[in-house]
Design an enzyme around this catalytic site. Sequence first.
Site, PDB file in Angstrom:
ATOM      1  N   THR A  77       1.510   6.960  -0.112  1.00  0.00           N
ATOM      2  CA  THR A  77       0.665   5.780  -0.313  1.00  0.00           C
ATOM      3  C   THR A  77       0.501   5.468  -1.797  1.00  0.00           C
ATOM      4  O   THR A  77       0.652   6.355  -2.639  1.00  0.00           O
ATOM      5  CB  THR A  77      -0.737   6.019   0.308  1.00  0.00           C
TER       6      THR A  77
ATOM      7  N   SER B  28       0.807  -1.226   0.000  1.00  0.00           N
ATOM      8  CA  SER B  28       0.000   0.000   0.000  1.00  0.00           C
ATOM      9  C   SER B  28       0.841   1.277   0.000  1.00  0.00           C
ATOM     10  O   SER B  28       0.296   2.376   0.081  1.00  0.00           O
ATOM     11  CB  SER B  28      -0.951   0.003   1.199  1.00  0.00           C
TER      12      SER B  28
ATOM     13  N   ASP C 125      -6.690  11.330   0.106  1.00  0.00           N
ATOM     14  CA  ASP C 125      -6.414  12.455   0.999  1.00  0.00           C
ATOM     15  C   ASP C 125      -4.924  12.770   1.132  1.00  0.00           C
ATOM     16  O   ASP C 125      -4.541  13.891   1.464  1.00  0.00           O
ATOM     17  CB  ASP C 125      -6.943  12.122   2.402  1.00  0.00           C
TER      18      ASP C 125
ATOM     19  N   THR D 267      -1.606   4.014   4.598  1.00  0.00           N
ATOM     20  CA  THR D 267      -0.643   5.066   4.289  1.00  0.00           C
ATOM     21  C   THR D 267       0.440   5.065   5.355  1.00  0.00           C
ATOM     22  O   THR D 267       0.133   4.861   6.527  1.00  0.00           O
ATOM     23  CB  THR D 267      -1.352   6.439   4.311  1.00  0.00           C
TER      24      THR D 267
ATOM     25  N   ARG E  16      -7.620   8.420  -9.673  1.00  0.00           N
ATOM     26  CA  ARG E  16      -8.192   8.620  -8.330  1.00  0.00           C
ATOM     27  C   ARG E  16      -7.100   9.132  -7.387  1.00  0.00           C
ATOM     28  O   ARG E  16      -6.012   8.565  -7.311  1.00  0.00           O
ATOM     29  CB  ARG E  16      -8.776   7.306  -7.803  1.00  0.00           C
ATOM     30  N   VAL E  17      -7.383  10.199  -6.690  1.00  0.00           N
ATOM     31  CA  VAL E  17      -6.432  10.731  -5.711  1.00  0.00           C
ATOM     32  C   VAL E  17      -7.115  10.735  -4.350  1.00  0.00           C
ATOM     33  O   VAL E  17      -8.273  11.143  -4.239  1.00  0.00           O
ATOM     34  CB  VAL E  17      -5.987  12.164  -6.104  1.00  0.00           C
TER      35      VAL E  17
ATOM     36  N   THR F 130      -4.660   8.320   7.964  1.00  0.00           N
ATOM     37  CA  THR F 130      -4.698   7.110   7.138  1.00  0.00           C
ATOM     38  C   THR F 130      -6.121   6.565   7.175  1.00  0.00           C
ATOM     39  O   THR F 130      -6.887   6.866   8.075  1.00  0.00           O
ATOM     40  CB  THR F 130      -3.683   6.059   7.625  1.00  0.00           C
ATOM     41  N   GLY F 131      -6.439   5.753   6.161  1.00  0.00           N
ATOM     42  CA  GLY F 131      -7.795   5.227   6.065  1.00  0.00           C
ATOM     43  C   GLY F 131      -8.408   5.575   4.726  1.00  0.00           C
ATOM     44  O   GLY F 131      -7.688   5.846   3.763  1.00  0.00           O
TER      45      GLY F 131
HETATM   46  N1  ASP Z   1      -5.693   7.332   2.807  1.00  0.00           N
HETATM   47  C1  ASP Z   1      -5.182   6.545   1.728  1.00  0.00           C
HETATM   48  C2  ASP Z   1      -5.983   6.787   0.494  1.00  0.00           C
HETATM   49  O1  ASP Z   1      -7.190   6.878   0.586  1.00  0.00           O
HETATM   50  C3  ASP Z   1      -5.136   5.079   1.984  1.00  0.00           C
HETATM   51  C4  ASP Z   1      -4.975   4.658   3.425  1.00  0.00           C
HETATM   52  O2  ASP Z   1      -4.383   5.354   4.221  1.00  0.00           O
HETATM   53  O3  ASP Z   1      -5.445   3.576   3.795  1.00  0.00           O
HETATM   54  O4  ASP Z   1      -5.421   6.847  -0.567  1.00  0.00           O
END
Ligand code: ASP
Length: 305
Positions: free
Chosen positions: A184, A51, A197, A166, A194-195, A217-218
């Site tokens: 990430t 990731s 956060d 991330t 696609r971008v 993250t998330g």
């Molecule tokens: N926040 C990141 C994204 O949506 C992925 C992650 O942190 O899990 O690209």
Amino acid sequence: MGSIKPAVIATWSFGLKAAEAGMKALRAGGSALDAVEEAVKTVENDPANRSVGLGGYPNMLGDVELDASIMDGSTLRAGAVAAVKNVKNPISLARKVMELTPHVMLVGEGAYMFARLMGLEHHAPLQPEVKKAWREYLDQVKHSSPGKGTLDFWAKYIHEMKAHDTIGVVAIDKSGNIAAGCSTSGLAFKMPGRVGDSPIIGAGIYADSLAGGASATGLGENIMRFCTTRIVVEYMYRGLSAQEAAETAMRFILSRDRFARNIAVVALDAKGRAGASTTDEKFEYAFMTADMEEPELRSVKGVSI
Ligand code: ASP
């Protein structure tokens, strides 16, 4: 400032090696910004990470598109790259955007051209295991019954396989400078372009040495709707500790949208105290201060409203 204890905080268990690398940079006399860059690079350089970096899962077309950003809390300068291909260390590219261009963010082809100019271009073929997972994903979509090859199906699939994370880092150096950064490959098999956060200043990261710094993250689609890390820092401006700020921000988000799950943050306040919280059940992160021999893996329970 004077008596600040240098510290590094980083997301997830892969944040352990990041925190260690960040602390090494601080001990060698590096700034908070150097610590963040070194910490993030350590995870980007791991080809087994799915990731972060070029070992990450690709988009729907089989291309790995990377997002990263960095912010210097003492000057409030920031740099970011989004949807960039063929760069091993997007965090270093983001730093160069901040330091060498008049811009804050470069995306796609433009970011890649800048990487070439900076000597940061790097080509790595998809690893066989990654290619296999991508083909399996395509097969699933192709052979699913009508209505299932839709965006809803895809979003659920991505969520269930939990194919995103991330590396997010915040560091404070002995002079009290705070920096934040993250990197990430985004959601596995995302739509091209696609971008999330991560490269959005105020969503994926924010830092102001006056108050503190945060990294998220998330699910980017949830994180960016709330300018999540800016909210965390906003609470630190108001005098809350990093932990109180992280929890208050998560509660605020859930109070506005109780379905805004899959958000987690790490934070450091201007006193160097750690904070972390999540809108999920729990979240793991790594933390290290200058007087610790090794980083500590910590787990925090999510907030309830
Ligand atoms: N926040 C990141 C994204 O949506 C992925 C992650 O942190 O899990 O690209």
